[in-house]
Design a protein around this motif. Structure first.
Motif, short mmCIF file in Angstrom:
data_model
loop_
_atom_site.label_atom_id
_atom_site.label_comp_id
_atom_site.label_asym_id
_atom_site.label_seq_id
_atom_site.Cartn_x
_atom_site.Cartn_y
_atom_site.Cartn_z
N VAL A 1 31.90 40.01 69.60
CA VAL A 1 30.76 39.35 70.54
C VAL A 1 30.00 38.40 70.03
N LYS A 2 29.75 38.56 68.45
CA LYS A 2 29.10 37.74 67.74
C LYS A 2 29.83 36.81 66.52
N VAL A 3 31.11 37.29 66.71
CA VAL A 3 31.76 36.51 65.45
C VAL A 3 31.84 35.08 65.74
N PRO A 4 32.02 34.56 67.29
CA PRO A 4 31.91 32.97 67.41
C PRO A 4 30.75 32.37 66.68
N GLN A 5 29.60 33.40 66.96
CA GLN A 5 28.24 32.94 66.26
C GLN A 5 28.25 32.77 65.03
N ILE A 6 28.89 33.65 64.55
CA ILE A 6 28.96 33.77 62.69
C ILE A 6 29.92 32.58 62.46
N ILE A 7 30.81 32.13 62.87
CA ILE A 7 31.70 31.17 62.63
C ILE A 7 30.93 29.84 62.90
N LYS A 8 30.39 29.66 63.89
CA LYS A 8 29.65 28.46 64.21
C LYS A 8 28.44 28.03 62.95
N LEU A 9 27.86 29.19 62.48
CA LEU A 9 26.73 29.16 61.40
C LEU A 9 27.61 28.86 60.11
N VAL A 10 28.80 29.37 59.88
CA VAL A 10 29.42 29.00 58.71
C VAL A 10 29.75 27.80 58.71
N GLN A 11 30.32 27.23 59.74
CA GLN A 11 30.91 26.02 59.74
C GLN A 11 30.03 24.91 59.77
N SER A 12 28.75 25.17 60.21
CA SER A 12 28.04 24.01 60.53
C SER A 12 26.71 23.75 59.28
N GLN A 13 26.86 25.09 58.44
CA GLN A 13 25.91 25.29 57.29
C GLN A 13 24.38 25.05 57.77
N SER A 14 23.96 25.37 59.19
CA SER A 14 22.98 24.90 59.83
C SER A 14 22.57 26.06 60.91
N SER A 15 21.14 26.47 60.53
CA SER A 15 20.48 27.53 61.65
C SER A 15 19.99 26.87 62.91
#
Length: 293
Positions: A72-86
């Motif tokens: 469920v939160k894998v897409p959230q983790i991927i978005k964080l890693v790709q954008s390098q932004s919180s």
């Protein structure tokens, strides 16, 4: 003939299949819904028994939620890693939610409730830890991330050890965990409202949370006689609904970072020249060539 009776009649040709399932599948079914309901729902294919039907639906939903929660939160983790932004993600929200989930996991485990009613808590907890560490790292607080992990490890040892924490105290903590779980949504809702957009927040995560919290209300009513847990899921569903509404409302809104770049790139208007003033350079008078008589 009622709808359920008609359904039962339509299912009867399948009985030779359901009565000859492999032993591992049969044993798994019995372990999930019990011998009586397995006989009613699987062997006899009788959906008219409302109690067994509700139990079967509840178990199915529970297993589905646990399965979905593993990603469920894998897409959230991927978005964080790709954008390098919180951007758009509240650290306080994840801190409160992680604390709530850890207490709830210990409470359910030590009360020996069916795993199908709380299994997703452990999976989401692990993903929350990863997201929290990423948010702290990307916001320049790496030392705080190390402190967070150390505090989490200490809490795990304390909450799951009956010699360190008795059940009565854990019950009080569970009451507080329900409040924490609800409160964890408020900073995220406020962050979205303040920034005018959802930033790096994952729509997949938000809408799965909404569906999961609604399903958990049903499974808790069917299988767990504990009002503390039930009220927590009801309140959580209400705030997840607000988050989902924000996600829809701000769907195409640019993030604060993008808006800042757009503002910087806006052309500076040129001051208009005052009317009546000629911009042409006046011609200088040359010497006269007329003869003087």
């Amino acid at each position: 003939m009622s709808v359920m009776d008609a359904l039962r009649t339509a299912l009867q040709p399948l009985r030779p299949i359901t009565n000859n399932l492999p032993a591992p599948i049969r044993d798994l079914g019995v372990s999930i819904i019990g011998d009586t309901c397995y006989k009613t729902l699987i062997l006899e294919l009788d959906p008219t028994d409302s109690e067994c039907l509700k139990l079967g639906i509840s178990k199915g939903l529970g297993i589905g939620i646990i399965g979905a929660s593993s990603i469920v939160k894998v897409p959230q983790i991927i978005k964080l890693v790709q954008s390098q932004s919180s951007s758009g993600i509240s650290f306080l929200s994840y801190l409160l939610e992680t604390s709530s989930y850890l207490i709830s996991l210990a409470y359910n485990y030590r009360n020996e409730f069916p795993f199908s009613t709380y299994g997703e808590t452990a999976l989401i907890l692990g993903q929350n830890v990863i997201i929290t560490v990423l948010v702290l790292n990307y916001s320049g607080r790496a030392s705080m991330a190390a402190l967070f992990v150390a505090a989490l490890a200490t809490s795990v040892v304390t909450l799951f050890n009956g010699g360190l924490l008795d059940m009565q105290t854990l019950g009080y903590l569970q009451a507080g965990a329900g409040v924490l779980g609800v409160a964890s949504k408020v900073p995220q809702i406020a962050a979205i409202y303040r920034e005018g957009g959802t930033g790096q927040l994952s729509a997949f995560t938000v809408f799965n949370y909404l569906a999961g919290s609604l399903s958990r209300i049903f499974t808790t009513l069917q299988e767990v006689d504990d009002k503390l847990i039930l009220y927590g899921f009801i309140a959580g569903f209400a705030l997840n609904l607000v988050l989902a509404a924000q996600m829809v409302y701000y769907w195409n809104a640019p993030s604060a970072k993008v808006r800042g770049k757009m503002k910087e790139a806006a052309p500076v208007p040129v001051a208009s020249q005052s009317s009546g003033v000629s911009s042409a350079t006046p011609k200088s008078k040359g010497p006269s060539t007329r003869r003087r008589g």
